[in-house]
Scaffold this motif. Structure first.
Motif, PDB file in Angstrom:
ATOM      1  N   THR A  47      13.966  -8.043  48.445  1.00 10.98           N
ATOM      2  CA  THR A  47      14.136  -8.858  49.650  1.00 10.98           C
ATOM      3  C   THR A  47      12.769  -9.230  50.211  1.00 10.98           C
ATOM      4  OG1 THR A  47      16.238  -7.773  50.145  1.00 10.98           O
ATOM      5  CG2 THR A  47      15.138  -8.918  51.966  1.00 10.98           C
ATOM      6  N   TRP A  48      12.590 -10.492  50.521  1.00  8.98           N
ATOM      7  CA  TRP A  48      11.333 -11.026  51.040  1.00  8.98           C
ATOM      8  C   TRP A  48      11.599 -11.788  52.335  1.00  8.98           C
ATOM      9  CZ3 TRP A  48       6.692 -10.749  48.083  1.00  8.98           C
ATOM     10  CH2 TRP A  48       6.842 -10.273  46.779  1.00  8.98           C
ATOM     11  N   VAL A  49      10.694 -11.685  53.302  1.00  9.14           N
ATOM     12  CA  VAL A  49      10.783 -12.464  54.536  1.00  9.14           C
ATOM     13  C   VAL A  49       9.419 -13.074  54.849  1.00  9.14           C
ATOM     14  CG1 VAL A  49      12.689 -11.167  55.564  1.00  9.14           C
ATOM     15  CG2 VAL A  49      10.335 -10.442  55.996  1.00  9.14           C
ATOM     16  N   GLY A  50       9.441 -14.239  55.467  1.00 12.89           N
ATOM     17  CA  GLY A  50       8.213 -14.917  55.866  1.00 12.89           C
ATOM     18  C   GLY A  50       8.547 -16.104  56.750  1.00 12.89           C
ATOM     19  N   TYR A  51       7.508 -16.783  57.204  1.00  8.20           N
ATOM     20  CA  TYR A  51       7.730 -17.951  58.052  1.00  8.20           C
ATOM     21  C   TYR A  51       6.552 -18.904  57.972  1.00  8.20           C
ATOM     22  CZ  TYR A  51       4.603 -15.614  61.390  1.00  8.20           C
ATOM     23  OH  TYR A  51       3.529 -15.001  61.979  1.00  8.20           O
ATOM     24  N   ASP A  52       6.807 -20.131  58.426  1.00  2.00           N
ATOM     25  CA  ASP A  52       5.720 -21.085  58.654  1.00  2.00           C
ATOM     26  C   ASP A  52       5.805 -21.516  60.114  1.00  2.00           C
ATOM     27  OD1 ASP A  52       7.490 -23.285  58.953  1.00  2.00           O
ATOM     28  OD2 ASP A  52       7.351 -23.811  56.861  1.00  2.00           O
ATOM     29  N   HIS A  53       4.808 -22.249  60.556  1.00  2.00           N
ATOM     30  CA  HIS A  53       4.733 -22.607  61.966  1.00  2.00           C
ATOM     31  C   HIS A  53       4.189 -24.023  62.082  1.00  2.00           C
ATOM     32  CE1 HIS A  53       2.537 -22.505  65.956  1.00  2.00           C
ATOM     33  NE2 HIS A  53       3.792 -22.279  66.281  1.00  2.00           N
ATOM     34  N   GLU A  54       4.928 -24.862  62.767  1.00  2.00           N
ATOM     35  CA  GLU A  54       4.458 -26.234  62.975  1.00  2.00           C
ATOM     36  C   GLU A  54       5.070 -26.771  64.258  1.00  2.00           C
ATOM     37  OE1 GLU A  54       4.565 -30.535  60.752  1.00  2.00           O
ATOM     38  OE2 GLU A  54       4.590 -28.729  59.516  1.00  2.00           O
ATOM     39  N   ILE A 137       6.295 -20.443  46.954  1.00  2.00           N
ATOM     40  CA  ILE A 137       5.737 -20.355  45.607  1.00  2.00           C
ATOM     41  C   ILE A 137       5.496 -18.887  45.276  1.00  2.00           C
ATOM     42  CG2 ILE A 137       4.614 -22.615  45.729  1.00  2.00           C
ATOM     43  CD1 ILE A 137       1.940 -21.090  46.207  1.00  2.00           C
ATOM     44  N   TYR A 138       5.171 -18.637  44.017  1.00  2.00           N
ATOM     45  CA  TYR A 138       4.726 -17.299  43.605  1.00  2.00           C
ATOM     46  C   TYR A 138       3.220 -17.377  43.382  1.00  2.00           C
ATOM     47  CZ  TYR A 138       4.202 -12.841  41.358  1.00  2.00           C
ATOM     48  OH  TYR A 138       3.795 -11.563  41.071  1.00  2.00           O
ATOM     49  N   ASP A 139       2.471 -16.624  44.189  1.00  2.00           N
ATOM     50  CA  ASP A 139       1.015 -16.597  44.108  1.00  2.00           C
ATOM     51  C   ASP A 139       0.585 -15.346  43.345  1.00  2.00           C
ATOM     52  OD1 ASP A 139      -1.737 -17.492  45.372  1.00  2.00           O
ATOM     53  OD2 ASP A 139      -1.576 -15.325  45.679  1.00  2.00           O
ATOM     54  N   GLU A 140      -0.385 -15.497  42.437  1.00  2.00           N
ATOM     55  CA  GLU A 140      -0.774 -14.367  41.603  1.00  2.00           C
ATOM     56  C   GLU A 140      -1.381 -13.212  42.397  1.00  2.00           C
ATOM     57  OE1 GLU A 140      -3.801 -15.197  38.674  1.00  2.00           O
ATOM     58  OE2 GLU A 140      -4.964 -16.363  40.101  1.00  2.00           O
ATOM     59  N   SER A 141      -1.900 -13.470  43.581  1.00  2.00           N
ATOM     60  CA  SER A 141      -2.520 -12.414  44.376  1.00  2.00           C
ATOM     61  C   SER A 141      -1.570 -11.750  45.364  1.00  2.00           C
ATOM     62  CB  SER A 141      -3.703 -12.975  45.167  1.00  2.00           C
ATOM     63  OG  SER A 141      -4.674 -13.483  44.299  1.00  2.00           O
ATOM     64  N   SER A 142      -0.568 -12.492  45.842  1.00  2.00           N
ATOM     65  CA  SER A 142       0.242 -11.947  46.933  1.00  2.00           C
ATOM     66  C   SER A 142       1.749 -11.972  46.690  1.00  2.00           C
ATOM     67  CB  SER A 142      -0.068 -12.697  48.225  1.00  2.00           C
ATOM     68  OG  SER A 142       0.182 -14.069  48.068  1.00  2.00           O
ATOM     69  N   GLY A 143       2.207 -12.465  45.568  1.00  2.00           N
ATOM     70  CA  GLY A 143       3.654 -12.555  45.351  1.00  2.00           C
ATOM     71  C   GLY A 143       4.203 -13.807  46.002  1.00  2.00           C
ATOM     72  N   LEU A 144       5.385 -13.717  46.596  1.00  2.00           N
ATOM     73  CA  LEU A 144       5.959 -14.894  47.246  1.00  2.00           C
ATOM     74  C   LEU A 144       5.086 -15.308  48.419  1.00  2.00           C
ATOM     75  CD1 LEU A 144       9.834 -14.399  47.251  1.00  2.00           C
ATOM     76  CD2 LEU A 144       8.429 -15.835  45.794  1.00  2.00           C
ATOM     77  N   TYR A 145       4.939 -16.618  48.569  1.00  2.00           N
ATOM     78  CA  TYR A 145       3.997 -17.167  49.547  1.00  2.00           C
ATOM     79  C   TYR A 145       4.598 -18.412  50.164  1.00  2.00           C
ATOM     80  CZ  TYR A 145      -0.674 -18.211  51.380  1.00  2.00           C
ATOM     81  OH  TYR A 145      -1.750 -18.422  52.206  1.00  2.00           O
ATOM     82  N   VAL A 146       4.566 -18.504  51.491  1.00  2.00           N
ATOM     83  CA  VAL A 146       5.014 -19.720  52.165  1.00  2.00           C
ATOM     84  C   VAL A 146       3.846 -20.701  52.117  1.00  2.00           C
ATOM     85  CG1 VAL A 146       5.864 -20.748  54.300  1.00  2.00           C
ATOM     86  CG2 VAL A 146       6.588 -18.436  53.660  1.00  2.00           C
ATOM     87  N   VAL A 147       4.059 -21.842  51.499  1.00  2.00           N
ATOM     88  CA  VAL A 147       3.003 -22.824  51.247  1.00  2.00           C
ATOM     89  C   VAL A 147       2.248 -23.157  52.535  1.00  2.00           C
ATOM     90  CG1 VAL A 147       2.541 -25.184  50.463  1.00  2.00           C
ATOM     91  CG2 VAL A 147       4.232 -23.779  49.275  1.00  2.00           C
ATOM     92  N   SER A 148       0.938 -23.153  52.443  1.00  2.38           N
ATOM     93  CA  SER A 148       0.022 -23.501  53.539  1.00  2.38           C
ATOM     94  C   SER A 148       0.156 -22.588  54.748  1.00  2.38           C
ATOM     95  CB  SER A 148       0.221 -24.955  53.989  1.00  2.38           C
ATOM     96  OG  SER A 148      -0.047 -25.823  52.933  1.00  2.38           O
ATOM     97  N   TRP A 149       0.763 -21.415  54.570  1.00  6.47           N
ATOM     98  CA  TRP A 149       0.883 -20.545  55.732  1.00  6.47           C
ATOM     99  C   TRP A 149       0.443 -19.128  55.416  1.00  6.47           C
ATOM    100  CZ3 TRP A 149       0.598 -21.662  60.513  1.00  6.47           C
ATOM    101  CH2 TRP A 149       0.864 -20.703  61.471  1.00  6.47           C
ATOM    102  N   ALA A 150       1.285 -18.317  54.783  1.00 10.82           N
ATOM    103  CA  ALA A 150       0.962 -16.900  54.594  1.00 10.82           C
ATOM    104  C   ALA A 150       1.866 -16.266  53.553  1.00 10.82           C
ATOM    105  CB  ALA A 150       1.106 -16.160  55.928  1.00 10.82           C
ATOM    106  N   PRO A 151       1.442 -15.115  53.021  1.00 12.26           N
ATOM    107  CA  PRO A 151       2.310 -14.381  52.088  1.00 12.26           C
ATOM    108  C   PRO A 151       3.599 -13.920  52.767  1.00 12.26           C
ATOM    109  CG  PRO A 151       0.082 -13.450  52.102  1.00 12.26           C
ATOM    110  CD  PRO A 151       0.166 -14.437  53.225  1.00 12.26           C
ATOM    111  N   MET A 152       4.661 -13.854  51.990  1.00 12.24           N
ATOM    112  CA  MET A 152       5.898 -13.261  52.487  1.00 12.24           C
ATOM    113  C   MET A 152       5.772 -11.748  52.346  1.00 12.24           C
ATOM    114  SD  MET A 152       8.727 -15.949  51.008  1.00 12.24           S
ATOM    115  CE  MET A 152      10.076 -15.440  52.077  1.00 12.24           C
ATOM    116  N   LYS A 153       6.550 -11.013  53.123  1.00 13.39           N
ATOM    117  CA  LYS A 153       6.529  -9.552  53.063  1.00 13.39           C
ATOM    118  C   LYS A 153       7.737  -9.077  52.286  1.00 13.39           C
ATOM    119  CE  LYS A 153       4.165  -9.113  57.407  1.00 13.39           C
ATOM    120  NZ  LYS A 153       4.327  -9.046  58.832  1.00 13.39           N
ATOM    121  N   LYS A 154       7.485  -8.140  51.387  1.00  9.36           N
ATOM    122  CA  LYS A 154       8.585  -7.547  50.637  1.00  9.36           C
ATOM    123  C   LYS A 154       9.116  -6.368  51.428  1.00  9.36           C
ATOM    124  CE  LYS A 154       9.737  -6.693  45.856  1.00  9.36           C
ATOM    125  NZ  LYS A 154       9.194  -6.576  44.506  1.00  9.36           N
TER     126      LYS A 154
END
Length: 155
Positions: A47-54, A137-154
């Motif tokens: 399970t992963w959670v994250g957000y973006d902000h605009e 996306i899946y980023d090689e350094s952080s796993g799931l990542y919200v584009v242009s914002w931040a890594p998601m938390k597992k």
């Protein structure tokens, strides 16, 4: 006088212990080979959670991934605090990974994730599944990542 002679020995011992502690911590950090699709698939599980902000709005994302299936929630809020998620997901379906791609403006690699609603396909996908595809996306350094914002938390 005897105490002053012991100080270099104590400092030397602390330095050696610190060195080995650093080595053990560094070796315990596991990285996933982004070129190995099976390793990436395994890392995505959970399970992963994250957000973006605009524009004052936080769009929150929650994904539960099992195998190549997903359950996804998406919620807009005026706060970065994780919202209460409903028991039923907004979308269910499957996903595939793109080939490895490189960032154009920084070092590193990533994979796009194509989320498809259950029973859907290209051209017959839901807006929610398309939003996940465009934003996560899946980023090689952080796993799931919200584009242009931040890594998601597992979780």
């Amino acid at each position: 006088m005897k105490r002053q002679n012991q100080l270099p020995k104590v400092l030397g011992s602390l330095a050696v212990i610190s060195f080995f502690l650093l080595i053990s911590i560094a070796s315990s950090v596991e990285t996933v080979d982004i070129n190995d699709e099976n390793a990436v698939q395994q890392d995505l599980q959970g399970t992963w959670v994250g957000y973006d902000h605009e524009g004052g709005i936080y769009t929150h994302y929650k994904l539960e991934i099992s195998g190549t299936s997903f359950k996804g929630w998406m919620k807009a809020e005026y706060t970065s605090t994780e919202p209460e998620w409903g028991s039923q997901p907004d979308e269910t379906g499957s996903f595939t990974l793109s080939p490895v791609q490189g960032y154009t403006n920084s070092a590193g690699n990533y994979r796009n994730i194509n989320f498809t609603k259950s029973g859907g396909g290209y051209g017959n996908n839901s807006l929610t599944a398309r939003a996940f595809t465009n934003m996560i996306i899946y980023d090689e350094s952080s796993g799931l990542y919200v584009v242009s914002w931040a890594p998601m938390k597992k979780k």
